[in-house]
Motif scaffolding. Structure first.
Motif, mmCIF file in Angstrom:
data_model
loop_
_atom_site.group_PDB
_atom_site.id
_atom_site.type_symbol
_atom_site.label_atom_id
_atom_site.label_comp_id
_atom_site.label_asym_id
_atom_site.label_seq_id
_atom_site.Cartn_x
_atom_site.Cartn_y
_atom_site.Cartn_z
ATOM 1 N N ALA A 621 0.838 -1.200 0.000
ATOM 2 C CA ALA A 621 0.000 0.000 0.000
ATOM 3 C C ALA A 621 0.873 1.249 0.000
ATOM 4 N N LYS A 622 0.242 2.361 -0.376
ATOM 5 C CA LYS A 622 0.927 3.637 -0.361
ATOM 6 C C LYS A 622 1.052 4.146 1.069
ATOM 7 N N VAL A 623 2.259 4.546 1.448
ATOM 8 C CA VAL A 623 2.514 5.122 2.764
ATOM 9 C C VAL A 623 3.483 6.287 2.588
ATOM 10 N N VAL A 653 13.078 0.236 9.832
ATOM 11 C CA VAL A 653 12.354 1.318 9.167
ATOM 12 C C VAL A 653 10.887 0.922 9.120
ATOM 13 N N LEU A 654 10.066 1.545 9.968
ATOM 14 C CA LEU A 654 8.666 1.174 10.149
ATOM 15 C C LEU A 654 7.771 2.389 9.986
ATOM 16 N N GLY A 655 6.498 2.111 9.645
ATOM 17 C CA GLY A 655 5.518 3.178 9.574
ATOM 18 C C GLY A 655 4.906 3.444 10.932
ATOM 19 N N HIS A 656 4.409 4.660 11.111
ATOM 20 C CA HIS A 656 3.673 4.992 12.335
ATOM 21 C C HIS A 656 2.569 5.972 11.989
ATOM 22 N N GLY A 657 1.517 5.984 12.806
ATOM 23 C CA GLY A 657 0.376 6.843 12.538
ATOM 24 C C GLY A 657 -0.735 6.604 13.531
ATOM 25 N N ALA A 658 -1.870 7.267 13.310
ATOM 26 C CA ALA A 658 -2.976 7.223 14.270
ATOM 27 C C ALA A 658 -3.609 5.839 14.374
ATOM 28 N N LYS A 659 -3.554 5.042 13.292
ATOM 29 C CA LYS A 659 -4.187 3.723 13.301
ATOM 30 C C LYS A 659 -3.163 2.596 13.384
ATOM 31 N N TYR A 660 -1.963 2.911 13.806
ATOM 32 C CA TYR A 660 -0.918 1.907 13.947
ATOM 33 C C TYR A 660 -0.899 1.374 15.382
ATOM 34 N N GLY A 661 -0.473 0.108 15.547
ATOM 35 C CA GLY A 661 -0.479 -0.523 16.857
ATOM 36 C C GLY A 661 0.893 -0.801 17.398
ATOM 37 N N ARG A 662 1.066 -2.017 17.982
ATOM 38 C CA ARG A 662 2.320 -2.378 18.626
ATOM 39 C C ARG A 662 2.937 -3.581 17.932
ATOM 40 N N HIS A 681 0.602 11.747 13.178
ATOM 41 C CA HIS A 681 0.706 11.841 11.730
ATOM 42 C C HIS A 681 1.339 10.573 11.168
ATOM 43 N N THR A 682 0.910 10.201 9.966
ATOM 44 C CA THR A 682 1.440 9.018 9.306
ATOM 45 C C THR A 682 2.767 9.356 8.634
#
Length: 722
Positions: A621-623, A653-662, A681-682
């Motif tokens: 997916a686009k991130v 190198v990982l994504g983070h954002g409002a709907k991201y977990g653990r 913010h994503t």
């Protein structure tokens, strides 16, 4: 003469443009000089005769480079005209000249048929603006004359010998649009007769004293000292302003005669505190105006210009980009007004003792005050503030001199202990550079303090450390001269000196240098940026510095230094990163150690990771911020990725954002920690790093332990360091 504008705010004073300038025929004067380019290159069309005068644009809130704050002009019986400073660089202030003009550009013709300077905008602040000069003929200044602020006058031998006081006429004025001053004539007279007189009498051992009388009433003028246009301050009206006041109070310029014109803070002058003409010695007179500052610091500073002094400056010298104490003039820049030890800089509230270079310029050092040896030896300098004893050591390198003095927090310098960094308690050196060899860049009436401890940054005014360290040989003049302070006590400083290269003095030992360990690089968590060919990630360097003590037998000082830099990691290929940890010795010499590491970014799909993906739910997916704008992610609890990395360390190198977990992290089969990837913010960043003691291969497993609508896990790749 020269004028000196004294300001305390960001306003920059404009050029003195002056009134109508008379045209005269060329005459045969004593010495003929060709302007740059020669008379054939710029044939004279017009001639003007007058006196060379100069104006200092003193902006203390944003000081300019030395040479960029001095405007040159010629005064005739009709007024003033500005010329490029370089055209008259070798003509002394106060000299009578016949100037051939290459054109009338930069002037305007009045209804009476005379010329006047007509410069606007940035030209008001440009020392190279003005009428181009095609030729110059100079008449030597007559012996026994001094600058008065309105030309020259016969020097009073009584004033020159210190047998009589300088006389000051104080006039309080109200210019058009100004307010009525709250300071009375008597209070300004008191400042001059008491505080200013006390300072200069003490500094000069009675050779310069001031008495003051006041004009009995406030004078309302028709001329103004300054004008302001679009926030730009000009002092072009100063000449007419002074002339009007002189005429009103019947002031006659002369040797040892001064006019101080005081007015309440005048808005068109911006932050200019005062302006005064620069004379030619302690017998000179002059004129001054003061913009609302009835203080010893401001009035005393301007009267210091009247008796011939420029400013107290500091030199900032470098060699190969490293700050050093001394270097060739071309490798130094001037920090205007940074020598805050005395009144000719910015010691407005603490008028320290006048430095030895200024004292010499005024002719106030006698044979017992100073020594100028040509051999190798040792002297004991008594504090500059004391009334007797050997106070000054001078070492010469051709026409350039190094003036050494010693200060203690006593007398006029008692404030030094309360304001560290604002003055120099200890031994300092000032450099007197031959002005003829260096053109107009350096002036003989200004003093230039060397930074005796260039290893300290001295980042801003009032935070300088310029005193020389003890027990360290300091080389000057490219090593042709040297100093070592062996001790400092309340009674004096013992100074060893060297006239010659280090090999000529058996006492010489090279200054102890710090040692620097090999820097260690480590990946650290933080934001990153990507291009199609690389990721730019944070890399932290750590190294140790051991600094020897100047005290024999004492342990060195240990310190750990760090630097975090954004570094390139090639996309699938190694990037070579070179870092040099460094430390400066007391004399500014740089000691360094180098380290090299290799960094590489490996995306989630590269075969080099040999990644395996468990359970369903993984999609591409686009991130925002991911390599190529896309990455792999999953919202399925228990989904995992396993991969192999090789190196001394790696970063996830990982994504983070409002709907991201653990996400749980396992390295070589052992649980390490759980990362929370929730953020406002994503984005994609280096979320976690692990460094090892040596190179090796390691297996990493990442598990989504949240899942669901607020349990997204996006894996973009890893950064490795070798």
């Amino acid at each position: 003469m020269r004028l000196s504008v004294t300001t305390r705010a960001a306003a920059r004073a404009g050029v003195v443009a002056g009134s109508a300038l008379s045209l005269v025929a060329g005459v045969g004067l004593t010495t003929a000089l060709a302007a740059p380019g020669g008379p054939d290159a710029r044939r004279a069309q017009l001639h003007v005769r007058g006196t060379v005068e100069r104006l200092h644009l003193d902006d203390f809130s944003a000081p300019t480079t030395a040479g960029d704050d001095e405007i040159t002009y010629v005064r005739t019986s009709g007024g003033l005209v500005q010329v490029p400073a370089s055209d008259l660089a070798q003509v002394p202030t106060g000299a009578s000249v016949d100037v051939g003009l290459a054109s009338a550009a930069g002037t305007t013709t009045t209804s009476a048929g005379a010329l006047t300077s007509d410069l606007a905008g940035a030209a008001n602040h440009d020392p190279e603006a003005g009428v181009d000069v095609a030729s110059v003929a100079v008449t030597p200044t007559a012996a026994g004359t001094v600058a008065t602020g309105q030309g020259v006058a016969a020097a009073s031998t009584a004033v020159a010998a210190g047998a009589a006081a300088h006389s000051v006429t104080v006039v309080v004025v109200k210019p058009p649009g100004g307010t009525t001053p709250s300071a009375s004539v008597s209070t300004v007279v008191s400042t001059v007769a008491n505080g200013v007189n006390a300072y200069w009498s003490s500094m000069t051992r009675g050779a310069v004293t001031f008495t003051a009388t006041g004009w009995p009433s406030i004078v309302s003028t028709s001329n103004v000292p300054c004008t302001m246009t679009n926030g730009s301050v000009s002092v072009s009206s100063t000449g007419a302003f002074w002339s009007e006041v002189e005429s009103t109070v019947h002031f006659t310029p002369g040797s040892g005669k001064h006019l101080v014109v005081y007015f309440a803070g005048f808005a068109p002058c911006g932050g200019i505190a005062g302006l005064g003409t620069v004379g030619s010695g302690i017998a000179s007179g002059g004129v001054v105006w003061i913009n609302g500052y009835n203080t010893v610091g401001v009035i005393g500073h301007e009267l210091g210009h009247n008796i011939g002094l420029g400013h107290s400056q500091e030199l900032d010298c470098t060699a190969s980009g490293v700050r050093v104490m001394d270097a060739a003039p071309a490798s130094c820049s001037v920090r205007n007004y940074w020598d805050t030890n005395d009144i000719m800089a910015l010691s407005w509230n603490n008028e320290g003792y006048l430095n030895a270079s200024h004292l010499r310029y005024l002719g106030l050092l006698n044979g017992t005050d100073q020594v100028a040896p040509s051999d190798n030896g040792v002297v004991t300098l008594t504090p500059l503030e004391t009334p007797g004893g050997l106070r000054v050591l001078t070492l010469s390198d051709g026409a350039t001199r190094y003036v050494v003095e010693f200060r203690r927090p006593i007398g006029a310098d008692s404030w030094l202990t309360s304001y560290p960094g604002w003055g120099s308690d200890g031994v300092t050196v000032r450099k007197e550079i031959d002005p003829t060899a260096q053109g107009s860049t350096y002036s003989s009436d200004e003093s230039y303090l060397l930074d005796g401890n260039p290893a300290t940054p001295d980042t801003s005014l009032g935070y300088g450390v310029t005193s020389l360290p003890v027990n360290v040989w300091i080389d000057l003049a490219g090593g042709r001269l040297g100093l070592r302070i062996t001790s400092e006590t309340a009674g004096g400083a013992v100074v060893e000196y060297r006239n010659g290269l280090p090999g000529t003095d058996p006492r010489y030992t090279p200054p102890a240098r710090p040692t620097v360990s090999t820097p260690q690089g480590a990946l650290v968590a933080g934001s990153m940026k990507v291009t199609t060919s690389a990721a730019y990630v944070p890399l932290r360097w750590t190294y140790d510095v051991s600094t020897p003590s100047a005290i024999e037998g004492a342990a060195p000082t240990m310190a750990t230094r760090t630097a975090t830099l954004t570094s390139k990691a090639g996309n699938g290929v190694f990037s070579t990163i070179v870092f040099r940890g460094s430390a400066a010795a007391s004399d500014g010499t740089l000691v360094s150690a180098r380290a090299i590491v290799l960094t590489r970014y490996l995306g989630e799909t590269t075969s080099k990771l040999n990644a395996s993906w468990s359970r369903r739910g993984w999609i591409t997916a686009k991130v925002a911020g991911a390599m190529g704008g896309r990455t792999r992610l999953t919202a399925t609890k228990g989904s995992a990725v396993v991969f192999t990395v090789a190196g001394q360390g790696f970063g996830l190198v990982l994504g983070h954002g409002a709907k991201y977990g653990r996400v749980a992290v396992y390295v070589d089969g052992h649980y390490v920690r759980t990362l929370s990837l929730r953020a406002r913010h994503t984005a994609v960043s280096v979320a976690w790093t692990r460094m090892f003691g040596s190179y090796g291969k390691h297996t990493v497993r990442l598990v989504n332990v949240t899942g669901g609508s607020h349990g997204t896990f996006a894996f973009d790749g890893v950064v490795t360091l070798t």
